[in-house]
Write a protein that holds these residues in place. Sequence first.
Motif, PDB file in Angstrom:
ATOM      1  N   GLU A  67       4.060  -7.587 -15.095  1.00  0.00           N
ATOM      2  CA  GLU A  67       2.652  -7.344 -14.755  1.00  0.00           C
ATOM      3  C   GLU A  67       2.408  -5.911 -14.284  1.00  0.00           C
ATOM      4  O   GLU A  67       3.292  -5.277 -13.718  1.00  0.00           O
ATOM      5  CB  GLU A  67       2.212  -8.300 -13.630  1.00  0.00           C
ATOM      6  N   ILE A  68       1.187  -5.437 -14.517  1.00  0.00           N
ATOM      7  CA  ILE A  68       0.752  -4.167 -13.923  1.00  0.00           C
ATOM      8  C   ILE A  68       0.412  -4.438 -12.463  1.00  0.00           C
ATOM      9  O   ILE A  68      -0.364  -5.349 -12.160  1.00  0.00           O
ATOM     10  CB  ILE A  68      -0.505  -3.617 -14.630  1.00  0.00           C
ATOM     11  N   VAL A  69       0.989  -3.668 -11.560  1.00  0.00           N
ATOM     12  CA  VAL A  69       0.679  -3.814 -10.134  1.00  0.00           C
ATOM     13  C   VAL A  69      -0.434  -2.850  -9.749  1.00  0.00           C
ATOM     14  O   VAL A  69      -1.314  -3.176  -8.957  1.00  0.00           O
ATOM     15  CB  VAL A  69       1.948  -3.544  -9.284  1.00  0.00           C
ATOM     16  N   GLN A  70      -0.387  -1.660 -10.316  1.00  0.00           N
ATOM     17  CA  GLN A  70      -1.427  -0.659 -10.040  1.00  0.00           C
ATOM     18  C   GLN A  70      -1.675   0.156 -11.309  1.00  0.00           C
ATOM     19  O   GLN A  70      -0.728   0.693 -11.895  1.00  0.00           O
ATOM     20  CB  GLN A  70      -0.971   0.273  -8.917  1.00  0.00           C
ATOM     21  N   MET A  71      -2.925   0.228 -11.713  1.00  0.00           N
ATOM     22  CA  MET A  71      -3.262   1.021 -12.901  1.00  0.00           C
ATOM     23  C   MET A  71      -3.006   2.510 -12.625  1.00  0.00           C
ATOM     24  O   MET A  71      -3.079   2.957 -11.485  1.00  0.00           O
ATOM     25  CB  MET A  71      -4.738   0.819 -13.252  1.00  0.00           C
ATOM     26  N   PRO A  72      -2.721   3.289 -13.669  1.00  0.00           N
ATOM     27  CA  PRO A  72      -2.566   4.739 -13.495  1.00  0.00           C
ATOM     28  C   PRO A  72      -3.831   5.343 -12.888  1.00  0.00           C
ATOM     29  O   PRO A  72      -4.936   4.812 -13.080  1.00  0.00           O
ATOM     30  CB  PRO A  72      -2.358   5.231 -14.933  1.00  0.00           C
ATOM     31  N   THR A  73      -3.657   6.449 -12.185  1.00  0.00           N
ATOM     32  CA  THR A  73      -4.796   7.099 -11.532  1.00  0.00           C
ATOM     33  C   THR A  73      -5.835   7.578 -12.548  1.00  0.00           C
ATOM     34  O   THR A  73      -6.999   7.773 -12.199  1.00  0.00           O
ATOM     35  CB  THR A  73      -4.331   8.309 -10.705  1.00  0.00           C
ATOM     36  N   THR A  74      -5.419   7.767 -13.778  1.00  0.00           N
ATOM     37  CA  THR A  74      -6.347   8.214 -14.827  1.00  0.00           C
ATOM     38  C   THR A  74      -7.316   7.117 -15.243  1.00  0.00           C
ATOM     39  O   THR A  74      -8.286   7.388 -15.957  1.00  0.00           O
ATOM     40  CB  THR A  74      -5.566   8.608 -16.090  1.00  0.00           C
ATOM     41  N   GLY A  75      -7.029   5.862 -14.863  1.00  0.00           N
ATOM     42  CA  GLY A  75      -7.819   4.739 -15.362  1.00  0.00           C
ATOM     43  C   GLY A  75      -7.523   4.513 -16.838  1.00  0.00           C
ATOM     44  O   GLY A  75      -6.521   5.005 -17.368  1.00  0.00           O
ATOM     45  N   GLY A  76      -8.396   3.787 -17.498  1.00  0.00           N
ATOM     46  CA  GLY A  76      -8.181   3.472 -18.913  1.00  0.00           C
ATOM     47  C   GLY A  76      -8.174   1.972 -19.116  1.00  0.00           C
ATOM     48  O   GLY A  76      -8.730   1.216 -18.311  1.00  0.00           O
ATOM     49  N   LEU A  77      -7.543   1.545 -20.193  1.00  0.00           N
ATOM     50  CA  LEU A  77      -7.534   0.123 -20.534  1.00  0.00           C
ATOM     51  C   LEU A  77      -6.226  -0.521 -20.087  1.00  0.00           C
ATOM     52  O   LEU A  77      -5.153   0.066 -20.246  1.00  0.00           O
ATOM     53  CB  LEU A  77      -7.679  -0.048 -22.053  1.00  0.00           C
ATOM     54  N   ASP A  78      -6.330  -1.727 -19.540  1.00  0.00           N
ATOM     55  CA  ASP A  78      -5.101  -2.463 -19.248  1.00  0.00           C
ATOM     56  C   ASP A  78      -4.621  -3.159 -20.524  1.00  0.00           C
ATOM     57  O   ASP A  78      -5.233  -3.033 -21.593  1.00  0.00           O
ATOM     58  CB  ASP A  78      -5.298  -3.430 -18.064  1.00  0.00           C
ATOM     59  N   ALA A  79      -3.533  -3.897 -20.402  1.00  0.00           N
ATOM     60  CA  ALA A  79      -2.926  -4.488 -21.606  1.00  0.00           C
ATOM     61  C   ALA A  79      -3.864  -5.474 -22.299  1.00  0.00           C
ATOM     62  O   ALA A  79      -3.765  -5.688 -23.512  1.00  0.00           O
ATOM     63  CB  ALA A  79      -1.612  -5.168 -21.231  1.00  0.00           C
ATOM     64  N   ASP A  80      -4.791  -6.060 -21.535  1.00  0.00           N
ATOM     65  CA  ASP A  80      -5.747  -7.001 -22.130  1.00  0.00           C
ATOM     66  C   ASP A  80      -6.995  -6.312 -22.667  1.00  0.00           C
ATOM     67  O   ASP A  80      -7.909  -6.976 -23.163  1.00  0.00           O
ATOM     68  CB  ASP A  80      -6.158  -8.062 -21.099  1.00  0.00           C
ATOM     69  N   GLY A  81      -7.057  -4.986 -22.525  1.00  0.00           N
ATOM     70  CA  GLY A  81      -8.196  -4.233 -23.047  1.00  0.00           C
ATOM     71  C   GLY A  81      -9.337  -4.094 -22.061  1.00  0.00           C
ATOM     72  O   GLY A  81     -10.417  -3.622 -22.433  1.00  0.00           O
ATOM     73  N   ASN A  82      -9.119  -4.481 -20.796  1.00  0.00           N
ATOM     74  CA  ASN A  82     -10.173  -4.323 -19.776  1.00  0.00           C
ATOM     75  C   ASN A  82     -10.166  -2.885 -19.245  1.00  0.00           C
ATOM     76  O   ASN A  82      -9.096  -2.335 -18.959  1.00  0.00           O
ATOM     77  CB  ASN A  82      -9.946  -5.298 -18.612  1.00  0.00           C
ATOM     78  N   TYR A  83     -11.354  -2.320 -19.088  1.00  0.00           N
ATOM     79  CA  TYR A  83     -11.459  -0.933 -18.624  1.00  0.00           C
ATOM     80  C   TYR A  83     -11.318  -0.832 -17.108  1.00  0.00           C
ATOM     81  O   TYR A  83     -11.884  -1.636 -16.366  1.00  0.00           O
ATOM     82  CB  TYR A  83     -12.809  -0.336 -19.056  1.00  0.00           C
ATOM     83  N   HIS A  84     -10.575   0.191 -16.672  1.00  0.00           N
ATOM     84  CA  HIS A  84     -10.443   0.502 -15.243  1.00  0.00           C
ATOM     85  C   HIS A  84     -10.848   1.963 -15.055  1.00  0.00           C
ATOM     86  O   HIS A  84     -10.387   2.835 -15.797  1.00  0.00           O
ATOM     87  CB  HIS A  84      -8.996   0.305 -14.780  1.00  0.00           C
ATOM     88  N   PRO A  85     -11.701   2.245 -14.071  1.00  0.00           N
ATOM     89  CA  PRO A  85     -12.152   3.629 -13.883  1.00  0.00           C
ATOM     90  C   PRO A  85     -11.049   4.513 -13.319  1.00  0.00           C
ATOM     91  O   PRO A  85     -10.053   4.023 -12.787  1.00  0.00           O
ATOM     92  CB  PRO A  85     -13.312   3.480 -12.888  1.00  0.00           C
ATOM     93  N   THR A  86     -11.283   5.813 -13.419  1.00  0.00           N
ATOM     94  CA  THR A  86     -10.392   6.792 -12.793  1.00  0.00           C
ATOM     95  C   THR A  86     -10.300   6.510 -11.299  1.00  0.00           C
ATOM     96  O   THR A  86     -11.298   6.134 -10.677  1.00  0.00           O
ATOM     97  CB  THR A  86     -10.965   8.220 -12.999  1.00  0.00           C
ATOM     98  N   TRP A  87      -9.104   6.695 -10.738  1.00  0.00           N
ATOM     99  CA  TRP A  87      -8.914   6.430  -9.310  1.00  0.00           C
ATOM    100  C   TRP A  87      -9.780   7.377  -8.474  1.00  0.00           C
ATOM    101  O   TRP A  87      -9.915   8.567  -8.787  1.00  0.00           O
ATOM    102  CB  TRP A  87      -7.443   6.636  -8.944  1.00  0.00           C
ATOM    103  N   SER A  88     -10.377   6.827  -7.437  1.00  0.00           N
ATOM    104  CA  SER A  88     -11.146   7.631  -6.475  1.00  0.00           C
ATOM    105  C   SER A  88     -10.651   7.295  -5.075  1.00  0.00           C
ATOM    106  O   SER A  88     -10.281   6.152  -4.811  1.00  0.00           O
ATOM    107  CB  SER A  88     -12.636   7.286  -6.540  1.00  0.00           C
ATOM    108  N   PRO A  89     -10.669   8.279  -4.161  1.00  0.00           N
ATOM    109  CA  PRO A  89     -10.220   7.985  -2.795  1.00  0.00           C
ATOM    110  C   PRO A  89     -11.104   6.926  -2.139  1.00  0.00           C
ATOM    111  O   PRO A  89     -12.314   6.897  -2.383  1.00  0.00           O
ATOM    112  CB  PRO A  89     -10.348   9.330  -2.065  1.00  0.00           C
ATOM    113  N   ALA A  90     -10.483   6.066  -1.326  1.00  0.00           N
ATOM    114  CA  ALA A  90     -11.243   5.000  -0.657  1.00  0.00           C
ATOM    115  C   ALA A  90     -12.338   5.612   0.212  1.00  0.00           C
ATOM    116  O   ALA A  90     -12.119   6.594   0.909  1.00  0.00           O
ATOM    117  CB  ALA A  90     -10.294   4.164   0.201  1.00  0.00           C
ATOM    118  N   GLY A  91     -13.505   5.038   0.116  1.00  0.00           N
ATOM    119  CA  GLY A  91     -14.613   5.493   0.941  1.00  0.00           C
ATOM    120  C   GLY A  91     -15.362   6.674   0.357  1.00  0.00           C
ATOM    121  O   GLY A  91     -16.428   7.045   0.845  1.00  0.00           O
TER     122      GLY A  91
END
Length: 162
Positions: free
Chosen positions: A97-121
């Motif tokens: 399993e993916i525990v944490q997506m890359p900071t660049t964001g992108g698609l996970d293995a199922d094709g779901n989009y994840h945004p670029t990492w941003s600092p909390a807050g």
Amino acid sequence: MIPMDQHPAAFPSMLVAPGTDGAPFVATIDAADLTPGSMRRVTRGDVDILLASTPDGVVAVDDRCPHMSAPLSVGSLEGCVVKCPLHEGRFDLCSGEIVQMPTTGGLDADGNYHPTWSPAGGEPKVDPPGLKAEARRLTRVRRLRYYPVRIVDGRIEVAFPR
Ligand code: FES
């Protein structure tokens, strides 16, 4: 001396590397050289494999990050989780399993989009327009691929694809 817990880890059968079914096992390194919690790269031809000693046992996967192919062997291993040195993606070698997506964001293995990492807050980071950002958005993190492993006479043997 081989650590007592040195044994191959089970892995999800659907994640077996293509071409390894019935492939011959090839001796790599001494099991004693893969101490608990450590990782090593082994190479045969143009195939680089990461051997990792996890709490579940020894696993062998491609020594290429499933994101953009950085060598995981120069990352870090904590329990079952390997952290990529390039964009801090974290992957569970015991479950696949993916525990944490890359900071660049992108698609996970199922094709779901994840945004670029941003600092909390902070404000969510906005991708600049252009081809590079589009390439990052469309890069899909692949699934880990596992190579069958066995330990024979104190050597770690891996089934390399034919
Ligand atoms: S290459 Fe590994 S997280 Fe990007």
